[in-house]
Write a protein that holds these residues in place. Sequence first.
Motif, PDB file in Angstrom:
ATOM      1  N   GLU A 169      12.226   8.315 -48.508  1.00 51.97           N
ATOM      2  CA  GLU A 169      11.209   7.695 -47.666  1.00 51.97           C
ATOM      3  C   GLU A 169      10.228   8.727 -47.132  1.00 51.97           C
ATOM      4  N   PHE A 170      10.719   9.909 -46.776  1.00 54.14           N
ATOM      5  CA  PHE A 170       9.853  10.970 -46.294  1.00 54.14           C
ATOM      6  C   PHE A 170       8.950  11.465 -47.422  1.00 54.14           C
ATOM      7  N   PHE A 171       9.551  11.681 -48.608  1.00 49.58           N
ATOM      8  CA  PHE A 171       8.760  12.094 -49.756  1.00 49.58           C
ATOM      9  C   PHE A 171       7.636  11.089 -50.026  1.00 49.58           C
ATOM     10  N   TRP A 172       7.985   9.813 -50.040  1.00 47.22           N
ATOM     11  CA  TRP A 172       7.028   8.775 -50.389  1.00 47.22           C
ATOM     12  C   TRP A 172       5.904   8.677 -49.363  1.00 47.22           C
ATOM     13  N   MET A 173       6.254   8.756 -48.097  1.00 47.21           N
ATOM     14  CA  MET A 173       5.233   8.683 -47.048  1.00 47.21           C
ATOM     15  C   MET A 173       4.240   9.839 -47.170  1.00 47.21           C
ATOM     16  N   LEU A 174       4.743  11.060 -47.344  1.00 47.65           N
ATOM     17  CA  LEU A 174       3.851  12.204 -47.432  1.00 47.65           C
ATOM     18  C   LEU A 174       3.036  12.186 -48.723  1.00 47.65           C
ATOM     19  N   HIS A 175       3.592  11.606 -49.772  1.00 45.99           N
ATOM     20  CA  HIS A 175       2.848  11.476 -51.027  1.00 45.99           C
ATOM     21  C   HIS A 175       1.738  10.446 -50.906  1.00 45.99           C
ATOM     22  N   THR A 176       2.047   9.281 -50.352  1.00 47.00           N
ATOM     23  CA  THR A 176       1.056   8.203 -50.294  1.00 47.00           C
ATOM     24  C   THR A 176       0.024   8.422 -49.201  1.00 47.00           C
ATOM     25  N   GLU A 177       0.408   9.027 -48.084  1.00 45.31           N
ATOM     26  CA  GLU A 177      -0.515   9.183 -46.968  1.00 45.31           C
ATOM     27  C   GLU A 177      -1.215  10.535 -46.942  1.00 45.31           C
ATOM     28  N   CYS A 178      -0.603  11.553 -47.532  1.00 44.50           N
ATOM     29  CA  CYS A 178      -1.178  12.896 -47.480  1.00 44.50           C
ATOM     30  C   CYS A 178      -1.431  13.494 -48.854  1.00 44.50           C
ATOM     31  N   ARG A 179      -1.124  12.745 -49.908  1.00 45.33           N
ATOM     32  CA  ARG A 179      -1.360  13.185 -51.282  1.00 45.33           C
ATOM     33  C   ARG A 179      -0.610  14.474 -51.621  1.00 45.33           C
ATOM     34  N   LEU A 180       0.560  14.658 -51.042  1.00 42.44           N
ATOM     35  CA  LEU A 180       1.385  15.814 -51.372  1.00 42.44           C
ATOM     36  C   LEU A 180       2.238  15.506 -52.596  1.00 42.44           C
ATOM     37  N   GLU A 181       2.474  16.508 -53.406  1.00 47.51           N
ATOM     38  CA  GLU A 181       3.274  16.356 -54.615  1.00 47.51           C
ATOM     39  C   GLU A 181       4.623  17.046 -54.432  1.00 47.51           C
ATOM     40  N   PHE A 182       5.689  16.378 -54.840  1.00 50.43           N
ATOM     41  CA  PHE A 182       7.034  16.919 -54.726  1.00 50.43           C
ATOM     42  C   PHE A 182       7.769  16.732 -56.047  1.00 50.43           C
ATOM     43  N   GLY A 183       8.363  17.811 -56.539  1.00 52.59           N
ATOM     44  CA  GLY A 183       9.155  17.711 -57.753  1.00 52.59           C
ATOM     45  C   GLY A 183      10.305  16.742 -57.603  1.00 52.59           C
ATOM     46  N   ALA A 184      10.911  16.692 -56.416  1.00 45.38           N
ATOM     47  CA  ALA A 184      12.025  15.780 -56.196  1.00 45.38           C
ATOM     48  C   ALA A 184      11.565  14.321 -56.286  1.00 45.38           C
ATOM     49  N   LEU A 185      10.394  14.033 -55.751  1.00 39.34           N
ATOM     50  CA  LEU A 185       9.870  12.668 -55.851  1.00 39.34           C
ATOM     51  C   LEU A 185       9.573  12.319 -57.299  1.00 39.34           C
ATOM     52  N   ASP A 186       9.001  13.257 -58.044  1.00 36.06           N
ATOM     53  CA  ASP A 186       8.742  13.015 -59.467  1.00 36.06           C
ATOM     54  C   ASP A 186      10.045  12.705 -60.205  1.00 36.06           C
ATOM     55  N   GLY A 187      11.082  13.496 -59.912  1.00 35.74           N
ATOM     56  CA  GLY A 187      12.368  13.273 -60.566  1.00 35.74           C
ATOM     57  C   GLY A 187      12.971  11.931 -60.211  1.00 35.74           C
ATOM     58  N   TRP A 188      12.846  11.544 -58.944  1.00 31.23           N
ATOM     59  CA  TRP A 188      13.378  10.255 -58.497  1.00 31.23           C
ATOM     60  C   TRP A 188      12.642   9.101 -59.182  1.00 31.23           C
ATOM     61  N   MET A 189      11.314   9.156 -59.182  1.00 33.10           N
ATOM     62  CA  MET A 189      10.531   8.058 -59.747  1.00 33.10           C
ATOM     63  C   MET A 189      10.733   7.960 -61.256  1.00 33.10           C
ATOM     64  N   LYS A 190      10.915   9.071 -61.913  1.00 32.69           N
ATOM     65  CA  LYS A 190      11.176   9.041 -63.357  1.00 32.69           C
ATOM     66  C   LYS A 190      12.493   8.326 -63.639  1.00 32.69           C
ATOM     67  N   ARG A 191      13.467   8.525 -62.769  1.00 30.90           N
ATOM     68  CA  ARG A 191      14.791   7.935 -62.985  1.00 30.90           C
ATOM     69  C   ARG A 191      14.876   6.496 -62.493  1.00 30.90           C
ATOM     70  N   TYR A 192      14.267   6.204 -61.330  1.00 31.98           N
ATOM     71  CA  TYR A 192      14.467   4.896 -60.694  1.00 31.98           C
ATOM     72  C   TYR A 192      13.201   4.047 -60.595  1.00 31.98           C
ATOM     73  N   GLY A 193      12.039   4.664 -60.622  1.00 28.15           N
ATOM     74  CA  GLY A 193      10.787   3.920 -60.661  1.00 28.15           C
ATOM     75  C   GLY A 193      10.322   3.329 -59.349  1.00 28.15           C
ATOM     76  N   LYS A 194      11.131   3.404 -58.302  1.00 29.24           N
ATOM     77  CA  LYS A 194      10.735   2.844 -57.018  1.00 29.24           C
ATOM     78  C   LYS A 194      11.566   3.460 -55.903  1.00 29.24           C
ATOM     79  N   ILE A 195      11.062   3.288 -54.692  1.00 25.64           N
ATOM     80  CA  ILE A 195      11.747   3.819 -53.507  1.00 25.64           C
ATOM     81  C   ILE A 195      12.534   2.723 -52.798  1.00 25.64           C
ATOM     82  N   TYR A 196      11.959   1.519 -52.761  1.00 25.58           N
ATOM     83  CA  TYR A 196      12.557   0.408 -52.014  1.00 25.58           C
ATOM     84  C   TYR A 196      12.965  -0.722 -52.953  1.00 25.58           C
ATOM     85  N   GLY A 197      14.035  -1.401 -52.581  1.00 20.71           N
ATOM     86  CA  GLY A 197      14.483  -2.557 -53.331  1.00 20.71           C
ATOM     87  C   GLY A 197      13.805  -3.821 -52.878  1.00 20.71           C
ATOM     88  N   GLU A 198      14.174  -4.949 -53.448  1.00 23.33           N
ATOM     89  CA  GLU A 198      13.542  -6.234 -53.098  1.00 23.33           C
ATOM     90  C   GLU A 198      13.812  -6.625 -51.656  1.00 23.33           C
TER      91      GLU A 198
END
Length: 203
Positions: A169-198
């Motif tokens: 959630e912290f990674f996603w907030m800083l990425h979407t609101e501050c345009r910061l890039e994180f390798g961990a977020l890239d790895g997570w999104m590649k594996r799961y494609g999303k941060i939140y469930g339905e």
Amino acid sequence: MYQLNWGAIRAAQAARTMHRPDNIGAVVTLLIFYKNLHDHFLYGKPKMDGIMNWFGKIQNGKWTGLTEQIIDKTNDANGMDPNMYHDYMHRVVKIVERDDTYKRILGRPPVRKSEDKKRYLEAAEVTYKLTSFILCTKYKFGKRKLNLLQAYVKNDMWALIEGNCKLTEFFWMLHTECRLEFGALDGWMKRYGKIYGEDGMPI
């Protein structure tokens, strides 16, 4: 308290793209600082990038007398609250033991042996102290302001340990609101494609 492992600065500089224990210790600490600088002090990408630029200058040895300056700027009289600092350092490894973000990215626990823990803690320490030092020296943080930030950091540390929120959630907030890039977020999104469930909860 103020012995710095200068080799760990390189880990802090590369923390947004790597998944070694030292890099993880740096990125977790920087992530929590950045989240609270954004939420409570309205910091955005330019200032956050500025902090990383100062990390780079320190890494390249362009700050003379640095150790003495850090001791002066972050001692309990001039800035850092030592109790909140020690509370953080005693528990910061529990964040990656309780939060499963890195375990799921890597497919294994990120800190598995004593050497992993040592490297993780060294990088967390350097990142905590240098971020505090840069804020005091370059961004006009005085004792009251730094201690307030430390309290916010401590609160988020506990929230992560207790499972009330997730690193993703912290990674996603800083990425979407501050345009910061994180390798961990890239790895997570590649594996799961999303941060939140339905259900709106982090997966």
